[in-house]
Scaffold this active site. Structure first.
Site, mmCIF file in Angstrom:
data_model
loop_
_atom_site.group_PDB
_atom_site.id
_atom_site.type_symbol
_atom_site.label_atom_id
_atom_site.label_comp_id
_atom_site.label_asym_id
_atom_site.label_seq_id
_atom_site.Cartn_x
_atom_site.Cartn_y
_atom_site.Cartn_z
ATOM 1 C CG HIS A 121 -2.004 -0.995 1.176
ATOM 2 N ND1 HIS A 121 -2.879 -1.125 0.120
ATOM 3 C CD2 HIS A 121 -2.357 -1.963 2.076
ATOM 4 C CE1 HIS A 121 -3.715 -2.135 0.371
ATOM 5 N NE2 HIS A 121 -3.418 -2.662 1.536
ATOM 6 C CG ASP A 162 -2.787 -8.312 0.523
ATOM 7 O OD1 ASP A 162 -2.145 -8.720 1.505
ATOM 8 O OD2 ASP A 162 -3.764 -7.536 0.618
ATOM 9 C CG HIS A 164 -6.557 -5.152 1.488
ATOM 10 N ND1 HIS A 164 -6.075 -6.110 2.360
ATOM 11 C CD2 HIS A 164 -7.683 -4.645 2.054
ATOM 12 C CE1 HIS A 164 -6.884 -6.171 3.419
ATOM 13 N NE2 HIS A 164 -7.867 -5.298 3.256
ATOM 14 C CG ASP A 249 -4.995 -9.981 3.190
ATOM 15 O OD1 ASP A 249 -4.578 -10.546 2.165
ATOM 16 O OD2 ASP A 249 -4.846 -8.754 3.396
HETATM 17 ZN ZN LIG Z 1 -4.220 -7.097 2.463
#
Ligand SMILES: [Zn+2]
Length: 341
Positions: A121, A162, A164, A249
């Site tokens: 991120h 991932d 996200h 995740d």
């Molecule tokens: Zn994540």
């Protein structure tokens, strides 16, 4: 050829009740010796290596905030820092660089950088989403620009699964045609970080590829995505090395997300990206840990990567997704059409 790994658990990078905590790695650490892979030592990334991706002002501001104001929250995710976070983040980035160089030198065929804090991120000019520095982006650019003790590359690909969107990695390479980036992630209103729609980068079709998925997408949907999107993505770009931002995740019982992968799904994905590396990159592949907030899932998912990479240990985990998967046929076709795959 061997598989190597680095392990940076950053025990002092910890904040009360925060899910991105050292205990994420507690179930994995005692299993590491059983994986038929060699642990290699690492060293912190230098400010110059970090500056391959991040603005020097961000680096100096982070160092200052860790020295003078930590512990504290630095963004709304929330992302925290402690007194040791600056050094921890340098070591995490350095561990990914070390893995990549080992593979580039031909000392190892594959590598897994098990590190925290995570990185995908973090954008060039800001840390966010539990991430301080973008570890995978720094190592990818290092593989492109380095001179001296080994060869540098002209093209690398990063595949991020991932849960996200890897917004920071996308931002780092939005206009760098030497790097192709694919992210498969949960996408719906209100889900972090909010980017990662199909049409995010219309100037970079086939090179910046987003695979936004609905909640509950699991092993079947990811297998379709791997076969019909990951494969033509790699085939069209022809990278010389693949980095994989892997977050556990996307497992169906992760406490922060609503995707539907099982450990068998993670094994399937690892095998598919390794097969792509074998076909296009002389096998050169570096896995990099991003998220994953249930320690058992992290241990099982990491084991799946070592199983796929070494072929020498068995996966004995059976944790099928109990939920029904959505039909993503039309979404996958829409993505293929947008990119001309
Ligand atoms: Zn994540």
């Amino acid at each position: 050829m061997k598989t190597v790994y680095t392990f940076v658990s950053s025990p002092n990078h910890v904040y009360p009740d925060h899910p991105e905590r050292p205990a994420r790695l507690d179930a994995l650490e005692p299993k590491l010796r059983s994986f038929d892979a060699e642990r290699i030592e690492t060293k912190p990334a230098t400010p110059e290596e970090i500056a391959c991706v991040h603005h020097p002002k961000l680096v100096s501001a982070l160092e200052k905030v860790c020295r003078e104001q930590a512990p504290g929250i630095i963004d709304y995710a929330p992302t925290y820092v402690t007194r040791s976070s600056f050094e921890d983040a340098l070591l995490a980035a350095g561990a990914v660089i070390t893995c990549a160089r080992e593979v580039l030198k031909g000392e190892a065929k594959s590598a897994f950088a098990i590190v925290r804090p995570p990185g995908h991120h973090a954008e060039p000019d800001r840390s966010m989403g539990f991430c301080i520095f973008n570890n995978v982006a720094i190592a990818a650019r290092d593989a492109l620009v380095r001179t001296g003790s080994g060869p540098s590359l002209q093209r690398v690909a990063i595949i991020d699964y991932d849960a996200h969107h890897g917004n920071g990695t996308q931002a780092a390479f939005l206009h760098d045609e030497r790097v192709a980036f694919l992210s498969a992630h949960q996408y719906q209103p209100g889900f972090y970080p909010g980017t990662g729609w199909i049409e995010d980068a219309p100037h970079a079709r086939k090179r910046i590829v987003n695979v936004p998925l609905p909640a509950r997408a699991g092993d079947h949907v990811y297998e379709q995505a791997a076969d019909r999107i990951f494969s033509p993505f790699v085939e069209s770009f022809k990278p010389q090395m693949i980095f994989v931002s892997v977050g556990f995740d996307a497992h169906w019982n992760d406490p922060l997300t609503m995707l539907g992968l099982s450990t068998a799904g993670y094994l399937m994905l690892a095998r598919k990206v390794i097969a792509l590396a074998d076909e296009y990159c002389h096998g050169r592949i570096v896995f990099v840990l991003e998220g994953g907030y249930d320690p058992i899932n992290v241990a099982n998912g990491a084991q799946a990567i070592f199983v796929a990479a070494t072929g020498k240990v068995e996966s004995d985990v059976n944790d099928p997704n109990p939920h029904e998967e959505p039909d993503c046929e039309s979404r996958i076709e829409e993505i293929r059409k947008w990119h001309g795959f």
